[in-house]
Design a protein around this motif. Structure first.
Motif, PDB file in Angstrom:
ATOM      1  N   ASP A  86       0.844  -1.196   0.000  1.00 27.66           N
ATOM      2  CA  ASP A  86       0.000   0.000   0.000  1.00 27.66           C
ATOM      3  C   ASP A  86       0.882   1.250   0.000  1.00 27.66           C
ATOM      4  OD1 ASP A  86       0.970   0.284   2.600  1.00 27.66           O
ATOM      5  OD2 ASP A  86      -0.843  -0.562   3.512  1.00 27.66           O
ATOM      6  N   PHE A  87       0.236   2.409  -0.092  1.00 26.20           N
ATOM      7  CA  PHE A  87       0.989   3.654  -0.205  1.00 26.20           C
ATOM      8  C   PHE A  87       1.775   3.955   1.071  1.00 26.20           C
ATOM      9  CE2 PHE A  87       1.594   8.238   0.049  1.00 26.20           C
ATOM     10  CZ  PHE A  87       2.224   8.471  -1.173  1.00 26.20           C
ATOM     11  N   ASP A 146       3.018   1.806 -10.368  1.00 27.71           N
ATOM     12  CA  ASP A 146       1.583   1.977 -10.133  1.00 27.71           C
ATOM     13  C   ASP A 146       0.879   0.865 -10.897  1.00 27.71           C
ATOM     14  OD1 ASP A 146      -1.118   2.657 -10.199  1.00 27.71           O
ATOM     15  OD2 ASP A 146      -0.696   4.805 -10.158  1.00 27.71           O
ATOM     16  N   SER A 206      -2.149  -0.099 -11.017  1.00 23.95           N
ATOM     17  CA  SER A 206      -3.411   0.251 -11.685  1.00 23.95           C
ATOM     18  C   SER A 206      -3.130   0.898 -13.031  1.00 23.95           C
ATOM     19  CB  SER A 206      -4.219   1.206 -10.804  1.00 23.95           C
ATOM     20  OG  SER A 206      -4.501   0.612  -9.555  1.00 23.95           O
ATOM     21  N   ASP A 215       1.987   7.580  -6.874  1.00 20.51           N
ATOM     22  CA  ASP A 215       1.660   8.780  -6.105  1.00 20.51           C
ATOM     23  C   ASP A 215       0.588   8.414  -5.079  1.00 20.51           C
ATOM     24  OD1 ASP A 215      -0.845   8.787  -7.396  1.00 20.51           O
ATOM     25  OD2 ASP A 215      -0.125  10.137  -8.978  1.00 20.51           O
ATOM     26  N   GLU A 216       0.107   9.419  -4.348  1.00 20.06           N
ATOM     27  CA  GLU A 216      -0.839   9.135  -3.257  1.00 20.06           C
ATOM     28  C   GLU A 216      -2.172   8.595  -3.760  1.00 20.06           C
ATOM     29  OE1 GLU A 216      -1.010  13.535  -4.300  1.00 20.06           O
ATOM     30  OE2 GLU A 216       0.525  12.004  -3.913  1.00 20.06           O
ATOM     31  N   ASN A 217      -2.426   8.708  -5.058  1.00 22.04           N
ATOM     32  CA  ASN A 217      -3.679   8.194  -5.614  1.00 22.04           C
ATOM     33  C   ASN A 217      -3.554   6.747  -6.114  1.00 22.04           C
ATOM     34  OD1 ASN A 217      -5.109  10.682  -5.266  1.00 22.04           O
ATOM     35  ND2 ASN A 217      -3.983  11.503  -7.041  1.00 22.04           N
ATOM     36  N   SER A 218      -2.350   6.196  -6.044  1.00 24.30           N
ATOM     37  CA  SER A 218      -2.135   4.828  -6.540  1.00 24.30           C
ATOM     38  C   SER A 218      -2.875   3.830  -5.657  1.00 24.30           C
ATOM     39  CB  SER A 218      -0.640   4.500  -6.559  1.00 24.30           C
ATOM     40  OG  SER A 218       0.058   5.385  -7.416  1.00 24.30           O
ATOM     41  N   LYS A 219      -3.729   3.024  -6.266  1.00 20.85           N
ATOM     42  CA  LYS A 219      -4.525   2.043  -5.525  1.00 20.85           C
ATOM     43  C   LYS A 219      -3.777   0.721  -5.330  1.00 20.85           C
ATOM     44  CE  LYS A 219      -8.017   4.879  -5.515  1.00 20.85           C
ATOM     45  NZ  LYS A 219      -8.335   5.602  -4.270  1.00 20.85           N
TER      46      LYS A 219
END
Length: 443
Positions: free
Chosen positions: A341-342, A358, A360, A431-435
């Protein structure tokens, strides 16, 4: 020398090698005087022995006679016998002499028998005159203390307990037992250098200098001690000047007085290549050269000198291995593949040994592979403004040709994604949006 004295020397020599009963010993049995004497002595001394006979199918009826003699001798002595018949000519490789193929087949079979029969050691019937022959042959080839030490009494599982005995001692022992032996007719022909030494040169030398045998054996012993001292020194040099298979010539030059001699002996130990003095001199003539230089090292191998470090040159390799990111990668190098996870991404120190993707953004079906770099390969390194040639990245890092050839590239659909362990691209950055974050780490 009496029978008891001969057998006492065998027992004492065996014990001096750290071998105690009930060790299981294989005895190489050709049928000749040396091997028959060794087998007889071990049987009479109560050792657990198995006779090992190789028939190389090279001397027709004479080879058959040797085999039958070995069978009868082992049976009479009450010793177990294992034997094999080789198609020596059929097994011969390109450029391999008959002597070389026989040696390869013999020792490969000995290794297999040692495993199958759970033998602790294999005893060979070399005596002191064999050791002198080896010493003289090495002298004519140009050799150092190790080569002039003659034959080693022990190497791995192979032991030679009769090096303190002469041919006449062996024949006298067999005569005292009433034990016959075979004579290989090829040993009487002087076509081979060793035979010519044994049959012509050494007898003449003994006639001219009666004390020559004793003197050469003392020299061999002194050379053996010298070789041990040199080996200790070379191990010290390895610990101090060798890292990752590379020899730091610059550091050695600052510290070592006899660079020429040390390098001559150290190159084979570090690289496995032969060292010739003319090549050593060429290497030492390049003290200020920071670019790569290649030097021939025999058998098609090369040595590379780059920025003061010497190593075995690694050839370019065009192979390519298809991989997936579904689990750890084992070959051609070890890479651990995990999903994190992030938070873990954020708190983990970043290094070139790890790449983060990333997952996703990667999405869909892709073809991944590991291969070596190719001319024209480009990638956009993480943190760089644009694409760069991978060869330029290598140059910036001042990598040797060998390091460049060894470097592996992880590709996605044929495009370089990561110079494994060296530099990652900024494709699919996290980045912080990477799932879903894929972590690739060299192991």
């Amino acid at each position: 020398m009496t029978t008891a004295e001969f057998e006492h020397i065998i027992a004492r020599s065996t014990a001096a090698l750290g071998i105690e009963q009930p060790a299981k010993i294989g005895v190489a049995l050709s049928g000749g005087a040396d091997s028959v004497a060794l087998l007889s002595a071990y049987v009479r001394l109560g050792y657990d022995v198995t006779a090992l006979h190789c028939d190389f199918s090279l001397r027709g009826d004479e080879s058959d006679g040797d085999r039958h003699f070995c069978e009868a001798t082992a049976e009479r002595l009450g010793a177990k016998l294992c034997q094999i018949k080789f198609d020596t000519q059929g097994e011969r490789r390109s450029g391999e002499s008959v002597e070389m193929v026989c040696r390869r087949l013999r020792y490969d079979w000995f290794e297999s028998q040692a495993k199958a029969l759970r033998l602790d050691y294999i005893a060979l019937g070399h005596h002191c005159e064999d050791s002198i022959e080896t010493m003289l042959l090495n002298l004519t080839r140009g050799s150092g203390p190790k080569g002039l030490s003659g034959i080693s009494p022990m190497r791995g599982m192979y032991i030679r307990p009769m090096l303190g005995l002469s041919r006449s001692d062996i024949e006298g022992y067999l005569k005292s037992l009433g034990q016959s032996y075979r004579t290989d007719s090829t040993n009487l022909a002087n076509d081979y250098r060793r035979n010519a030494l044994r049959n012509i040169l050494i007898p003449q030398l003994y006639e001219i200098i009666p004390t020559a045998q004793a003197g050469m054996l003392r020299t061999a012993e002194a050379m053996s001690h010298s070789a041990c001292m040199i080996s200790t020194y070379l191990r010290w040099c390895e610990e101090r000047y060798v890292s990752g298979g590379k020899l730091d010539i610059d550091a050695m030059t600052r510290d070592v007085d006899d660079m020429r001699g040390t390098l001559y002996m150290l190159i084979p130990q570090v690289t496995g290549c032969e060292a010739r003095m003319e090549i050593v001199d060429q290497i030492l003539s390049e003290p200020g050269n920071r670019s790569s230089r290649l030097f021939p090292a025999g058998e098609g191998k090369m040595l590379e000198l780059h920025r003061g470090e010497l190593e075995l040159y690694a050839e370019a390799d065009d192979s390519e291995s298809a991989i997936t990111l579904e689990g750890d990668i084992q070959s051609p190098c070890g890479i651990r593949v995990t999903t994190v996870d992030f938070d873990e991404f954020a708190r983990t120190p970043k290094s070139n040994d790890t790449m983060w993707l990333d997952g996703s953004a990667v999405g869909g079906a892709h073809e991944f592979s590991l291969r070596h770099w190719r001319e024209g390969d480009r990638m956009r390194p993480f943190g760089a403004a644009g694409q760069r040639l991978i060869s330029d990245i290598f140059s910036d890092l001042k990598m040797s040709r060998s390091d460049k050839n060894r470097a592996l590239i992880l590709t996605i659909d044929g495009k370089p994604l990561w110079i494994v362990g060296i530099r990652a691209s900024n494709m699919y950055p996290v980045d912080e949006n990477s799932k879903k974050i894929i972590k690739l780490q060299v192991i």
